[in-house]
Design a protein around this motif. Structure first.
Motif, PDB file in Angstrom:
ATOM      1  N   GLU A   9       1.183  -1.244  -0.023  1.00  0.00           N
ATOM      2  CA  GLU A   9      -0.147   0.030   0.041  1.00  0.00           C
ATOM      3  C   GLU A   9       1.011   1.615   0.216  1.00  0.00           C
ATOM      4  OE1 GLU A   9      -3.247  -0.041  -0.861  1.00  0.00           O
ATOM      5  OE2 GLU A   9      -3.729  -1.552  -0.656  1.00  0.00           O
ATOM      6  N   VAL A  10       1.879   1.191   0.338  1.00  0.00           N
ATOM      7  CA  VAL A  10       3.413   2.620   0.485  1.00  0.00           C
ATOM      8  C   VAL A  10       4.676   1.558   0.068  1.00  0.00           C
ATOM      9  CG1 VAL A  10       3.959   3.543   2.305  1.00  0.00           C
ATOM     10  CG2 VAL A  10       2.240   3.180   2.588  1.00  0.00           C
ATOM     11  N   THR A 141       0.245   4.589  -2.646  1.00  0.00           N
ATOM     12  CA  THR A 141       1.232   5.225  -2.331  1.00  0.00           C
ATOM     13  C   THR A 141       2.552   5.000  -3.354  1.00  0.00           C
ATOM     14  OG1 THR A 141      -0.467   6.514  -1.396  1.00  0.00           O
ATOM     15  CG2 THR A 141       2.374   6.964  -1.366  1.00  0.00           C
ATOM     16  N   ILE A 143       6.254   7.588  -3.172  1.00  0.00           N
ATOM     17  CA  ILE A 143       7.174   7.954  -2.811  1.00  0.00           C
ATOM     18  C   ILE A 143       8.936   7.660  -3.308  1.00  0.00           C
ATOM     19  CG2 ILE A 143       8.094   9.473  -1.386  1.00  0.00           C
ATOM     20  CD1 ILE A 143       5.271  10.058  -0.029  1.00  0.00           C
ATOM     21  N   ARG A 164      -1.088   6.581  -6.385  1.00  0.00           N
ATOM     22  CA  ARG A 164      -0.444   7.788  -6.225  1.00  0.00           C
ATOM     23  C   ARG A 164       0.694   8.384  -6.085  1.00  0.00           C
ATOM     24  NH1 ARG A 164      -4.893   9.594  -1.335  1.00  0.00           N
ATOM     25  NH2 ARG A 164      -3.945   6.991  -0.464  1.00  0.00           N
ATOM     26  N   ASP A 198       1.753  12.921  -9.466  1.00  0.00           N
ATOM     27  CA  ASP A 198       0.812  13.937  -8.742  1.00  0.00           C
ATOM     28  C   ASP A 198       1.331  15.094  -7.850  1.00  0.00           C
ATOM     29  OD1 ASP A 198      -1.978  12.254  -9.110  1.00  0.00           O
ATOM     30  OD2 ASP A 198      -0.684  10.777  -8.510  1.00  0.00           O
ATOM     31  N   LEU A 454       3.184  11.936   2.887  1.00  0.00           N
ATOM     32  CA  LEU A 454       2.199  11.053   2.330  1.00  0.00           C
ATOM     33  C   LEU A 454       0.504  11.764   3.010  1.00  0.00           C
ATOM     34  CD1 LEU A 454       3.067   7.776   4.657  1.00  0.00           C
ATOM     35  CD2 LEU A 454       3.177   8.058   2.397  1.00  0.00           C
ATOM     36  N   LEU A 457      -0.197  13.662  -0.622  1.00  0.00           N
ATOM     37  CA  LEU A 457       0.439  12.950  -1.416  1.00  0.00           C
ATOM     38  C   LEU A 457      -1.028  13.107  -0.995  1.00  0.00           C
ATOM     39  CD1 LEU A 457       1.343  12.545  -3.959  1.00  0.00           C
ATOM     40  CD2 LEU A 457       1.948  10.613  -2.878  1.00  0.00           C
ATOM     41  N   GLY A 458      -1.652  12.861  -0.050  1.00  0.00           N
ATOM     42  CA  GLY A 458      -3.239  11.703  -0.036  1.00  0.00           C
ATOM     43  C   GLY A 458      -4.689  13.292   0.069  1.00  0.00           C
TER      44      GLY A 458
END
Length: 459
Positions: A9-10, A141, A143, A164, A198, A454, A457-458
């Motif tokens: 998820e990350v 997400t 990064i 994302r 994004d 985080l 970004l959300g």
């Protein structure tokens, strides 16, 4: 669009990961855990996948034998491709552009060899993009960290529209006229690669604005990508605890002995990185001793210059020049009981913390620096307060400039004058400034810095 999705998820992507591997003589593989700001920052998110590159033969052997740490995927990218991408492009072109390090009458010179290495940089970025696309859960997400992976956001966006994607730049960003030294198609490809995200983030408003201006002038704008700022701070709790352990106390005693009783210490702690401006710092200290004979035998410049990127000739030459200038200052001014410059070139974190604690003055004078955490760490650790002499070209200037003595990094005379002012500063003023510097330095510690990204970004 990729048809199979992973479960992460990350996800974080960076050239260097949190672990490395060493192959023993008997073929056994030993795991070494890395330290550093990024590792501590990312520890706040437990359930993440870190995608990184195998950096040497030990790492590659581990990957090929299926050795892996939970939460880490290490990519076995061809050693030649990695060398071209990392040393050839990232460290010898992109780093030089963003830190404005070129001697422009002679360099850069972008010919066929550059194009060959650029193809490796693309391949290296593509390997990351494909791994991230494969591992990410739907809507995950991601990064991406730094200039090594500037093309990843765009490549990943093509593979997975649902993700994302954020990218964080730990370096400065070049002003547009300097950035345009890159071949036009490459400059555009880099910007469009980053704009696949994004949201893009930088250490200071200045670097974010420089990026935005490059986009406006070269490709007509940022095409809807958001641009933000997260000024990475020092980890106060860790630094204060770590700086009082036994190994630091031991080195503190040894340094005090080297400096000599009753003397002041001007401290610098840097890698021998071209942008750190160590040679001009030594020349400024030499000029200070010249102009202020009353300080001779009463002050020592404790300079830690830890060798960096020694596989590049220009860095080896620079490291040698640092030693040469330090020796010249000692030969000129040194006496039987006084060594004006104490130079250490062997990396030793405990000794760096010891130097932070005893510094009367910290000299941080980079030509250009994304942030410079040393400028933030010294005030946090300092035992008796410390005057910060700070280059206006360090990202840290944005937050610390008000309470530092600010210098133009090219102005050796100005830096010598700042050293004199710093050493003469009254103790109460020094203590007040240190308190304010420490507060500003720890406003966004590593864990909060990452969570901030985080969240942004959300949004």
């Amino acid at each position: 669009m990729a048809s199979t999705h992973g479960a992460a998820e990350v996800l974080v992507a960076s050239n260097r990961g949190p672990v490395s591997y060493v192959v023993g003589d008997d073929g056994s593989i030993e795991t070494k855990r890395g330290g550093g700001g990024l590792v501590s920052a990312l520890s706040v998110v437990e359930d993440k996948l870190w995608v990184c590159a195998a950096l040497d033969d030990g790492d590659r052997t581990a990957v090929r034998q299926g050795v892996a740490e939970p939460g880490v995927r290490m990519l076995d990218i061809d050693a030649g491709v990695h060398a071209d991408a990392y040393n050839g492009i990232a460290n010898s072109v992109l780093w030089f552009v963003h830190h404005m390090l070129y001697q422009t009458p002679l360099e850069p010179s972008f010919g066929p060899e550059f194009r060959r290495q650029w193809a490796s940089y693309e391949a290296y970025n593509r390997a990351f993009a494909e791994a991230l696309a494969e591992e990410a859960a739907p809507g995950a997400t991601v990064i991406v960290q730094d200039y090594h992976l500037a093309l990843v956001p765009g490549m990943l966006r093509e593979l997975r529209e649902d993700l994302r994607i954020g990218h964080f730049s730990h370096t400065p960003w070049a002003p547009v006229d300097y950035f345009r030294m890159l071949p036009d198609d490459i400059a555009e490809q880099l910007l469009r690669g980053m704009l696949g995200a994004d949201r893009l983030a930088f250490l200071t408003r200045r670097w974010a604005d420089a990026f935005t201006e490059c986009c406006t002038r070269i490709i007509g704008g940022t095409t809807g990508t958001r641009v933000g700022v997260h000024g990475l701070g020092a980890d106060a709790d860790f630094l204060r605890e770590r700086s009082h352990r036994a190994d630091v106390e031991e080195r503190l005693a040894a340094l005090r002995e080297q400096i000599g009783p009753g003397r002041k210490a001007v401290v610098r702690v840097d890698r021998t990185e071209l942008s750190k401006n160590i040679v001009r710092g030594l020349h400024a200290y030499e000029l200070f001793l010249d102009l202020h004979p009353e300080w001779r035998e009463k002050v020592v410049h404790v300079a830690f210059a830890y060798p960096s990127r020694q596989d590049l000739a220009v860095y080896r030459d620079y490291t040698a020049e640092v030693s040469r200038v330090a020796e010249a200052v000692n030969a000129r001014f040194g006496t039987e009981g006084w060594t004006p410059v104490v130079l250490h070139v062997k990396d030793d974190f405990a000794r760096s913390l010891a130097a932070y604690r005893l510094a009367d003055v910290a000299l941080v004078n980079p030509i250009r620096d994304g942030m410079n955490l040393v400028a933030k760490e010294v005030p946090v650790v300092s035992d008796d307060g410390c005057v910060l002499v700070l280059s206006r070209e360090a990202g840290a200037f944005e937050e610390l400039g008000e309470d530092a003595l600010v210098v133009n990094p090219y102005d050796v005379s100005g830096t010598a004058a700042a050293l004199a002012d710093a050493l003469a500063m009254p103790a109460d003023e020094r203590a007040e400034r240190t308190k304010r510097l420490a507060a500003a330095s720890t406003a966004l510690p590593p864990g909060a810095w990452f969570l901030d990204q985080l969240r942004a970004l959300g949004d």
